[in-house]
Design an enzyme around this catalytic site. Structure first.
Site, PDB file in Angstrom:
ATOM      1  N   ALA A  32     -12.763  -3.674   0.694  1.00 47.30           N
ATOM      2  CA  ALA A  32     -13.908  -3.055   0.915  1.00 47.30           C
ATOM      3  C   ALA A  32     -13.647  -1.512   0.902  1.00 47.30           C
ATOM      4  O   ALA A  32     -13.535  -0.915   1.607  1.00 47.30           O
ATOM      5  CB  ALA A  32     -14.210  -3.530   2.303  1.00 47.30           C
ATOM      6  N   LEU A  33     -13.103  -1.247  -0.217  1.00 45.58           N
ATOM      7  CA  LEU A  33     -12.441   0.216  -0.331  1.00 45.58           C
ATOM      8  C   LEU A  33     -13.554   1.255  -0.371  1.00 45.58           C
ATOM      9  O   LEU A  33     -14.468   1.256  -0.737  1.00 45.58           O
ATOM     10  CB  LEU A  33     -11.616   0.162  -1.376  1.00 45.58           C
ATOM     11  CG  LEU A  33     -10.398  -0.812  -1.749  1.00 45.58           C
ATOM     12  CD1 LEU A  33      -9.860  -0.616  -3.032  1.00 45.58           C
ATOM     13  CD2 LEU A  33      -9.550  -0.591  -0.590  1.00 45.58           C
ATOM     14  N   HIS A  37      -9.597   5.071   1.492  1.00 45.50           N
ATOM     15  CA  HIS A  37      -8.549   4.541   0.690  1.00 45.50           C
ATOM     16  C   HIS A  37      -8.238   5.197  -0.410  1.00 45.50           C
ATOM     17  O   HIS A  37      -7.124   5.406  -0.818  1.00 45.50           O
ATOM     18  CB  HIS A  37      -9.095   3.191   0.376  1.00 45.50           C
ATOM     19  CG  HIS A  37      -9.376   2.188   1.559  1.00 45.50           C
ATOM     20  ND1 HIS A  37     -10.422   1.847   1.698  1.00 45.50           N
ATOM     21  CD2 HIS A  37      -8.532   1.685   2.354  1.00 45.50           C
ATOM     22  CE1 HIS A  37     -10.641   0.901   2.683  1.00 45.50           C
ATOM     23  NE2 HIS A  37      -9.267   0.916   3.212  1.00 45.50           N
ATOM     24  N   SER A 187     -14.755   4.011   7.305  1.00 41.83           N
ATOM     25  CA  SER A 187     -14.350   2.618   7.648  1.00 41.83           C
ATOM     26  C   SER A 187     -14.886   1.585   7.014  1.00 41.83           C
ATOM     27  O   SER A 187     -16.129   1.856   6.710  1.00 41.83           O
ATOM     28  CB  SER A 187     -14.330   2.655   9.043  1.00 41.83           C
ATOM     29  OG  SER A 187     -14.180   1.190   9.340  1.00 41.83           O
TER      30      SER A 187
END
Ligand code: PAF
Length: 282
Positions: A32-33, A37, A187
């Protein structure tokens, strides 16, 4: 970008990199980048000859089954973002590939006192699970450097302990928190917020930022209380913990003069979504 799903293929890929004396940068993720990230990946690409990213939602670090079941997943988008960022290989294993003998740990990791406070208190077993996944991934990827985001400030301290106690030869590189324009720390869990919860979520960072100014004229206790009161006053938000700690030991400080490095670590329930963030005071 090579897409690797089996341990055997990963071992072969890593062996080839080592044969060519390529340095390996590694970014472990749960998918779930988002841009946070990708900022780790970009740093890894800049520092290393070859970059491997893992996408693995590690069941052993979830102490709440609903949290695991609702954790966001989007493999297609992850692959697209990683290829665009210049990653050489993405490792997307099943749970069975990572834990062929089952999910139970064969030993307890020595994670020191940094693992016992904050997340360690509120999520029993969480860091043992993180250590189990990360040590297994390190064993397979054999990275020269591994990259972790400072949003999970305590996780970095725990990984450093794990690397020391397990004698793993890897450099742990902490990378700064990435935020939305309104201040919300990026997030994967932000995707789970309703529209109203998302609108209110930046209040967490707003309260933390305000508290840095406030701390210049007030005690640690007063600074703590102002953050908690401000966030708890917002509908659907509840602070689980806010601790102002020595950034090196993660033990609470009572006076600002106690340490040259002080950080405030917070966890807030925004509805059912658990968000974490932190801020430097010193
Ligand atoms: O920070 C995370 O996403 C996870 O805790 C990690 C480091 C990938 C281990 O599963």
């Amino acid at each position: 970008m090579q897409i690797i799903r089996s341990v055997d293929e990963l071992i072969g890929y890593v062996a080839m990199q080592k044969e060519h004396h390529h340095s390996i940068g590694f970014v472990p993720t749960m998918g779930a980048l988002h841009a946070g990230h990708i900022s780790l990946v970009e740093r890894a690409v800049a520092d290393n000859d070859s970059v491997i990213v893992s996408v693995f939602v590690n069941p052993t670090q979830f102490n709440n089954p609903t949290d695991l079941a609702t954790y966001p997943r989007d493999e297609e988008s992850d692959i697209r973002l990683l290829a665009k960022a210049g990653v050489n290989a993405v490792f997307i294993p099943t749970v069975e590939e990572i834990y062929p003998a089952g999910q139970q740990r064969d030993h307890e990791f020595e994670l020191g006192s940094v693992s016992e406070v904050m997340e360690g208190k509120f999520r029993p077993g969480h860091f043992q699970g993180v250590a189990q996944a990360v040590s297994r991934l390190f064993e397979l990827v054999r990275p020269d450097r591994a990259y972790f985001g400072e949003k999970d400030f305590q996780q970095i301290a725990v990984i450093n302990e794990m690397v020391k106690s397990e004698g793993i030869d890897v450099e742990i590189i902490p990378c700064p928190i990435k935020r939305e324009e309104d201040g919300l720390a990026l997030s994967s869990r932000n995707q789970l917020l309703t529209e109203d919860q998302r609108r209110r979520a930046p209040e967490i960072y707003a309260a933390l930022k305000y508290s840095v100014e406030y701390s210049k004229e007030h005690s640690v206790r007063a600074t703590h209380d102002t953050v908690v009161e401000r966030i708890d006053a917002i509908p659907e938000m509840k602070v689980e913990y806010f601790e102002i700690v020595d950034a090196r030991t993660l033990l609470p400080v009572e006076e600002w003069e106690e340490s040259p490095e002080i950080v405030g670590c917070i966890t807030v329930y925004n509805g059912k979504v658990r968000l974490i963030d932190n801020i430097r005071y010193r």
